[in-house]
Design a protein around this motif. Structure first.
Motif, mmCIF file in Angstrom:
data_model
loop_
_atom_site.group_PDB
_atom_site.id
_atom_site.type_symbol
_atom_site.label_atom_id
_atom_site.label_comp_id
_atom_site.label_asym_id
_atom_site.label_seq_id
_atom_site.Cartn_x
_atom_site.Cartn_y
_atom_site.Cartn_z
ATOM 1 N N TRP A 246 0.874 -1.155 -0.134
ATOM 2 C CA TRP A 246 -0.034 -0.098 -0.025
ATOM 3 C C TRP A 246 0.896 1.260 0.009
ATOM 4 C CZ3 TRP A 246 -3.414 -0.520 4.938
ATOM 5 C CH2 TRP A 246 -2.516 -0.650 6.128
ATOM 6 N N SER A 247 0.440 2.405 -0.073
ATOM 7 C CA SER A 247 1.068 3.581 -0.320
ATOM 8 C C SER A 247 0.806 4.871 0.165
ATOM 9 C CB SER A 247 1.252 3.936 -1.983
ATOM 10 O OG SER A 247 1.943 5.001 -2.193
ATOM 11 N N ALA A 248 1.732 5.691 0.640
ATOM 12 C CA ALA A 248 1.521 6.853 1.223
ATOM 13 C C ALA A 248 1.610 8.149 0.224
ATOM 14 C CB ALA A 248 2.555 7.000 2.356
ATOM 15 N N GLY A 249 1.246 7.915 -0.968
ATOM 16 C CA GLY A 249 1.155 8.705 -1.873
ATOM 17 C C GLY A 249 2.398 8.651 -2.948
ATOM 18 N N SER A 250 2.603 10.022 -3.461
ATOM 19 C CA SER A 250 3.631 10.264 -4.294
ATOM 20 C C SER A 250 5.087 9.565 -3.968
ATOM 21 C CB SER A 250 3.878 11.845 -4.621
ATOM 22 O OG SER A 250 4.817 11.937 -5.371
ATOM 23 N N ASN A 251 5.745 9.003 -4.826
ATOM 24 C CA ASN A 251 6.988 8.611 -4.628
ATOM 25 C C ASN A 251 8.111 9.731 -4.815
ATOM 26 O OD1 ASN A 251 6.372 6.117 -3.868
ATOM 27 N ND2 ASN A 251 6.355 5.185 -6.255
ATOM 28 N N THR A 252 7.767 10.987 -4.589
ATOM 29 C CA THR A 252 8.855 11.861 -4.748
ATOM 30 C C THR A 252 9.166 12.605 -3.194
ATOM 31 O OG1 THR A 252 7.871 12.470 -6.874
ATOM 32 C CG2 THR A 252 9.450 14.096 -5.865
ATOM 33 N N PRO A 253 10.250 12.713 -2.932
ATOM 34 C CA PRO A 253 11.635 12.252 -3.538
ATOM 35 C C PRO A 253 11.915 10.766 -3.227
ATOM 36 C CG PRO A 253 11.965 13.309 -1.385
ATOM 37 C CD PRO A 253 10.461 13.328 -1.542
ATOM 38 N N PHE A 254 11.114 10.017 -2.461
ATOM 39 C CA PHE A 254 11.568 8.654 -1.992
ATOM 40 C C PHE A 254 10.294 7.745 -2.177
ATOM 41 C CE2 PHE A 254 13.814 11.467 0.857
ATOM 42 C CZ PHE A 254 15.045 11.131 0.385
ATOM 43 N N SER A 255 10.517 6.550 -2.526
ATOM 44 C CA SER A 255 9.183 5.614 -2.544
ATOM 45 C C SER A 255 8.323 5.604 -1.278
ATOM 46 C CB SER A 255 9.752 4.275 -2.958
ATOM 47 O OG SER A 255 8.609 3.388 -2.400
ATOM 48 N N ARG A 256 7.242 5.572 -1.392
ATOM 49 C CA ARG A 256 6.263 5.524 -0.220
ATOM 50 C C ARG A 256 5.467 4.402 -0.179
ATOM 51 N NH1 ARG A 256 3.787 11.697 0.332
ATOM 52 N NH2 ARG A 256 5.637 12.605 0.321
ATOM 53 N N ASP A 257 5.777 3.375 -0.876
ATOM 54 C CA ASP A 257 5.209 1.986 -1.010
ATOM 55 C C ASP A 257 5.740 1.207 0.035
ATOM 56 O OD1 ASP A 257 3.907 2.781 -3.207
ATOM 57 O OD2 ASP A 257 5.234 1.693 -4.711
ATOM 58 N N SER A 258 4.886 0.368 0.671
ATOM 59 C CA SER A 258 5.253 -0.330 1.924
ATOM 60 C C SER A 258 4.324 -1.642 2.068
ATOM 61 C CB SER A 258 5.454 0.440 3.202
ATOM 62 O OG SER A 258 3.963 0.636 3.563
ATOM 63 N N ASP A 259 4.692 -2.639 2.687
ATOM 64 C CA ASP A 259 3.778 -3.638 3.279
ATOM 65 C C ASP A 259 3.231 -3.036 4.647
ATOM 66 O OD1 ASP A 259 5.946 -4.291 5.364
ATOM 67 O OD2 ASP A 259 6.690 -6.146 4.134
ATOM 68 N N ALA A 260 2.646 -4.292 5.324
ATOM 69 C CA ALA A 260 1.886 -3.674 6.602
ATOM 70 C C ALA A 260 2.814 -3.244 7.585
ATOM 71 C CB ALA A 260 0.958 -4.707 6.989
ATOM 72 N N ASN A 261 4.222 -3.574 7.477
ATOM 73 C CA ASN A 261 5.248 -2.982 8.420
ATOM 74 C C ASN A 261 5.583 -1.747 8.117
ATOM 75 O OD1 ASN A 261 5.676 -5.540 9.969
ATOM 76 N ND2 ASN A 261 6.852 -6.289 8.141
ATOM 77 N N GLY A 262 5.224 -0.854 7.231
ATOM 78 C CA GLY A 262 5.329 0.365 7.159
ATOM 79 C C GLY A 262 6.726 0.742 6.114
ATOM 80 N N ILE A 263 6.821 1.863 5.631
ATOM 81 C CA ILE A 263 7.766 2.380 5.133
ATOM 82 C C ILE A 263 9.049 2.309 6.016
ATOM 83 C CG2 ILE A 263 9.015 4.345 3.779
ATOM 84 C CD1 ILE A 263 6.135 5.242 3.617
ATOM 85 N N PRO A 264 10.212 1.466 5.575
ATOM 86 C CA PRO A 264 11.345 1.486 6.521
ATOM 87 C C PRO A 264 11.890 2.695 6.678
ATOM 88 C CG PRO A 264 11.502 0.137 4.578
ATOM 89 C CD PRO A 264 10.271 0.846 4.262
ATOM 90 N N PRO A 265 12.314 2.880 8.068
ATOM 91 C CA PRO A 265 12.985 4.333 8.415
ATOM 92 C C PRO A 265 14.052 4.844 7.729
ATOM 93 C CG PRO A 265 12.662 2.903 10.466
ATOM 94 C CD PRO A 265 12.354 2.208 8.949
ATOM 95 N N GLY A 266 14.787 4.004 7.037
ATOM 96 C CA GLY A 266 15.947 4.360 6.138
ATOM 97 C C GLY A 266 15.424 4.749 4.762
ATOM 98 N N GLY A 267 14.115 4.649 4.447
ATOM 99 C CA GLY A 267 13.414 5.037 3.290
ATOM 100 C C GLY A 267 13.232 6.542 3.062
ATOM 101 N N GLY A 268 13.705 7.344 4.098
ATOM 102 C CA GLY A 268 13.655 9.016 3.909
ATOM 103 C C GLY A 268 12.569 9.286 4.614
ATOM 104 N N TYR A 269 11.531 8.490 5.275
ATOM 105 C CA TYR A 269 10.297 9.090 6.156
ATOM 106 C C TYR A 269 10.262 8.992 7.296
ATOM 107 C CZ TYR A 269 8.783 9.857 1.307
ATOM 108 O OH TYR A 269 8.498 10.476 0.012
ATOM 109 N N GLY A 270 11.227 7.822 8.202
ATOM 110 C CA GLY A 270 11.342 8.050 9.403
ATOM 111 C C GLY A 270 9.865 7.598 10.037
#
Length: 179
Positions: free
Chosen positions: A61-85
């Protein structure tokens, strides 16, 4: 002989009618804000244990636009190293996009599961962990069930032992009558 048959039938019927853990499956949308999370209709009891399992842990599932980082994730959420914390609300912290449950005001991470938890009480709601929902997309399917108590298992095992004993006894009586 007739009494043993009646007892066997009664024990068999009791085993078939014993309460089984029934799993309920829910679809959680990433677009639903925290205050409107999916109300499962389940009222959790603190003395019981519950199993939470995501049907397909690979679902994205996704938290929206992939700019500047990908916001796609599984149910564990976006990995903290993915730019969103992470996001912290009400003293609870989880990755953005994680699958989270709320039982009577107590937030807890479900993630991709499976997860067995006890000590939860209150109305169960589940949802997507985020602070802005306008551009989210996707969904997860979650199965929730009560885990049978050890006493339920003990009753079932005793029932099978009773059936086995009655069968053994009937076979011995039949052999003694034939001799």
């Amino acid at each position: 002989m007739a009494r043993a048959g009646i007892l066997v039938a009664a024990l068999g019927a009791a085993l078939l009618m014993a309460p089984a853990a029934h799993a309920s499956v829910y679809t959680i949308e990433a677009t639903t804000p925290i205050g409107s999370w999916l109300d499962t209709g389940m009222n959790l009891v603190s003395g019981d244990t519950y199993n939470f399992t995501v049907i397909d842990p690979a679902t994205q599932w996704s938290a929206g636009s992939n700019t500047p980082f990908s916001r796609d994730s599984d149910a564990n959420g976006i990995p903290p190293g993915g730019g969103y914390g992470v996001l912290t609300m009400d003293s609870f912290t989880a990755n953005f996009g994680a699958l989270v449950g709320d039982a009577g005001g107590h937030l807890f991470l479900i993630g991709t599961g499976p997860l067995n938890l006890s000590g939860l009480s209150g109305e169960l709601t589940v949802g997507y962990w985020d602070s802005f929902y306008g551009d989210n997309s996707g969904s997860q399917q979650l199965s929730v069930s009560a885990v049978p108590e050890p006493s339920t298992w003990a009753m079932m095992i005793l029932g099978f032992a009773g059936l086995g004993f009655l069968t053994y006894r009937r076979n011995n009586q039949a052999a003694a009558s034939a001799a």
